[in-house]
Design a protein around this motif. Sequence first.
Motif, short mmCIF file in Angstrom:
data_model
loop_
_atom_site.label_atom_id
_atom_site.label_comp_id
_atom_site.label_asym_id
_atom_site.label_seq_id
_atom_site.Cartn_x
_atom_site.Cartn_y
_atom_site.Cartn_z
N VAL A 1 9.47 -13.75 -8.21
CA VAL A 1 8.15 -13.23 -7.77
C VAL A 1 8.12 -12.32 -6.66
N MET A 2 7.63 -10.97 -6.90
CA MET A 2 7.77 -10.16 -5.88
C MET A 2 6.07 -9.97 -5.08
N GLY A 3 6.17 -10.16 -3.77
CA GLY A 3 4.77 -10.55 -3.05
C GLY A 3 4.27 -9.10 -2.71
N ILE A 4 3.17 -8.22 -3.16
CA ILE A 4 2.66 -6.92 -2.87
C ILE A 4 1.52 -7.13 -1.99
N LYS A 5 1.42 -6.20 -0.82
CA LYS A 5 0.40 -6.29 -0.03
C LYS A 5 -0.67 -5.61 -0.51
N ALA A 6 -2.01 -5.83 -0.40
CA ALA A 6 -3.08 -5.41 -1.14
C ALA A 6 -3.47 -4.14 0.11
N ILE A 7 -3.25 -4.28 1.42
CA ILE A 7 -3.84 -3.46 2.48
C ILE A 7 -2.84 -3.20 3.25
N ASP A 8 -2.32 -1.81 3.52
CA ASP A 8 -1.50 -1.53 4.54
C ASP A 8 -2.06 -1.31 5.72
N ALA A 9 -2.30 -2.44 6.58
CA ALA A 9 -3.25 -2.35 7.70
C ALA A 9 -2.64 -1.59 8.83
N VAL A 10 -1.36 -1.15 9.03
CA VAL A 10 -0.67 -0.23 10.01
C VAL A 10 -1.15 1.15 9.65
N LYS A 11 -1.41 1.70 8.45
CA LYS A 11 -1.89 2.73 7.98
C LYS A 11 -3.29 2.90 7.80
N ASN A 12 -3.97 2.12 8.13
CA ASN A 12 -5.49 2.02 7.96
C ASN A 12 -6.42 2.97 7.66
N THR A 13 -5.75 4.37 8.60
CA THR A 13 -6.44 5.47 8.04
C THR A 13 -6.00 6.40 7.14
N GLU A 14 -4.99 5.93 6.35
CA GLU A 14 -4.21 6.68 5.37
C GLU A 14 -4.58 5.91 4.18
N PRO A 15 -5.31 6.49 3.30
CA PRO A 15 -5.74 6.11 2.08
C PRO A 15 -4.77 5.80 0.93
N MET A 16 -3.56 6.63 1.07
CA MET A 16 -2.58 6.43 0.26
C MET A 16 -1.48 5.74 0.58
N GLY A 17 -1.57 5.09 2.12
CA GLY A 17 -0.41 4.29 2.59
C GLY A 17 -0.14 3.14 1.82
N THR A 18 -0.88 2.45 1.15
CA THR A 18 -0.61 1.12 0.16
C THR A 18 -0.02 1.60 -0.92
N PHE A 19 -0.73 2.51 -1.62
CA PHE A 19 -0.01 2.87 -3.00
C PHE A 19 1.39 3.59 -2.79
N ASN A 20 1.39 4.30 -1.64
CA ASN A 20 2.95 4.88 -1.48
C ASN A 20 3.87 3.60 -1.28
N SER A 21 3.41 2.78 -0.59
CA SER A 21 4.49 1.54 -0.21
C SER A 21 4.85 0.65 -1.46
N TRP A 22 3.73 0.82 -2.55
CA TRP A 22 4.13 0.26 -3.85
C TRP A 22 5.01 1.06 -4.59
N LEU A 23 4.63 2.45 -4.62
CA LEU A 23 5.69 3.22 -5.39
C LEU A 23 7.04 2.74 -4.78
N LYS A 24 7.38 2.85 -3.69
CA LYS A 24 8.57 2.73 -3.11
C LYS A 24 9.42 1.26 -3.33
N VAL A 25 8.59 0.16 -3.54
CA VAL A 25 8.97 -1.13 -4.14
C VAL A 25 9.56 -0.90 -5.58
N ILE A 26 8.85 -0.12 -6.12
CA ILE A 26 8.99 -0.01 -7.70
C ILE A 26 10.48 0.67 -7.85
N SER A 27 10.82 1.84 -7.01
CA SER A 27 11.70 2.74 -6.73
C SER A 27 12.74 1.69 -6.53
N ASP A 28 12.93 0.78 -5.38
CA ASP A 28 13.75 -0.08 -5.33
C ASP A 28 14.25 -0.93 -6.54
N ILE A 29 13.46 -1.20 -7.33
CA ILE A 29 13.61 -2.08 -8.35
C ILE A 29 14.23 -1.30 -9.47
N THR A 30 13.64 -0.03 -9.70
CA THR A 30 14.04 0.80 -10.89
C THR A 30 15.18 1.47 -10.52
#
Length: 379
Positions: A154-183
């Motif tokens: 099970v991979m836990g994925i955050k819904a909100i990237d609180a540290v970058k709460n002024t950056e709307p793509m911060g959360t999505f970017n972090s998800w992309l990096k997780v998938i890059s780690d996997i693939t």
Amino acid sequence: MKKSRLTLLATTALIAALTAGCGSNDATNNATDSKDKATTQEEKVVQDQLGRDVKIPTKVDRIVTGGILPFYSTWYVATDSTKEIVGMHPNSYSAAKNSILAKISPDVLKADTSFVKNGEVNVEELMKIDPQIYFEGTADEKTIKKVETTGIPVMGIKAIDAVKNTEPMGTFNSWLKVISDITGTTERTDRFLDEGKQVQNELNEKLSKVKESEKPRAMVLFNHSKDSIVVAGNNFFGNQWLNATGAKDVAQKDIVGTKEVNMEQIYKWNPDVIYITDFTATQPEDLLKNKIAGQDWSQVKAVQEGKVYKTPVGIYRWFPPNGDAPLMLKWMAQKNYPDLFTYDMKTEIKNYYKDFYSYDVSDDEAEKILHPSSDSALQ
């Protein structure tokens, strides 16, 4: 119906509140730093966004996405494929079915949804799907623990990237990096990151000349019916989009996450612009023509001036993290400042989809993206 909707809203608000105080930056950095920790030829270890080491197969071709609803589309953006998605939450499936992704990558509609029963994960049904990885929101500790008892990683994925709460793509970017780690692949991730930065810089350059007093006051109507008015506020995606596109969030000081309010509160805020998310069936004309029984929207400035907009639906709903985020920035910036940002959004969509997804969008498809039907909000 109302009870299930309110439960969904409460869960969404809870996710936002819980992640507000979490060290999401640490989790994201850890996920990036943990790339390809080899254990054997067949397995490797990656870190999820809870900071946990998770042992997964080196080659992954069967995944299931749970309550982290947009994540299936993130997989597509990162990998250019949906054939690995063998299961997804029914709410995700509804969004996929009513999105253009179903045309671009029809394998997405082969995903099984039977493992979710009455909003709960049924582990027996999940095991029949036989996933190599199960993705779940970090706030849903109950489901994470339940699935872990089966031995499924099970991979836990955050819904909100609180540290970058002024950056709307911060959360999505972090998800992309997780998938890059996997693939182990980063090409599409890097391209997306570069595009997002370029668009945001373009907006920032023009917005830097806008005086604070000239910024529109906007409100995000997250979910809505004749019985309930739910508005999004601080530390949530709507607030991020508004900040990034030069608008003032009228609910920023009063709401964290999402909250049900009454018409008196709406009158008090009196927003210049209203954005209706793609998580509710309400359309702009419902407010503009005052169709909602027991609610008089005609007194609100945004309604009086016809500035009520429905957020588009492309690869996924544009309100939460999604692969069309650079387009969302342009679309909302233009709605906030039609004289400053003169994008032809149909052309922007066509160019983006051709370049990034290798798909030729028709005029009719572009129109449906920009003006989604209420079906796209079905839960």
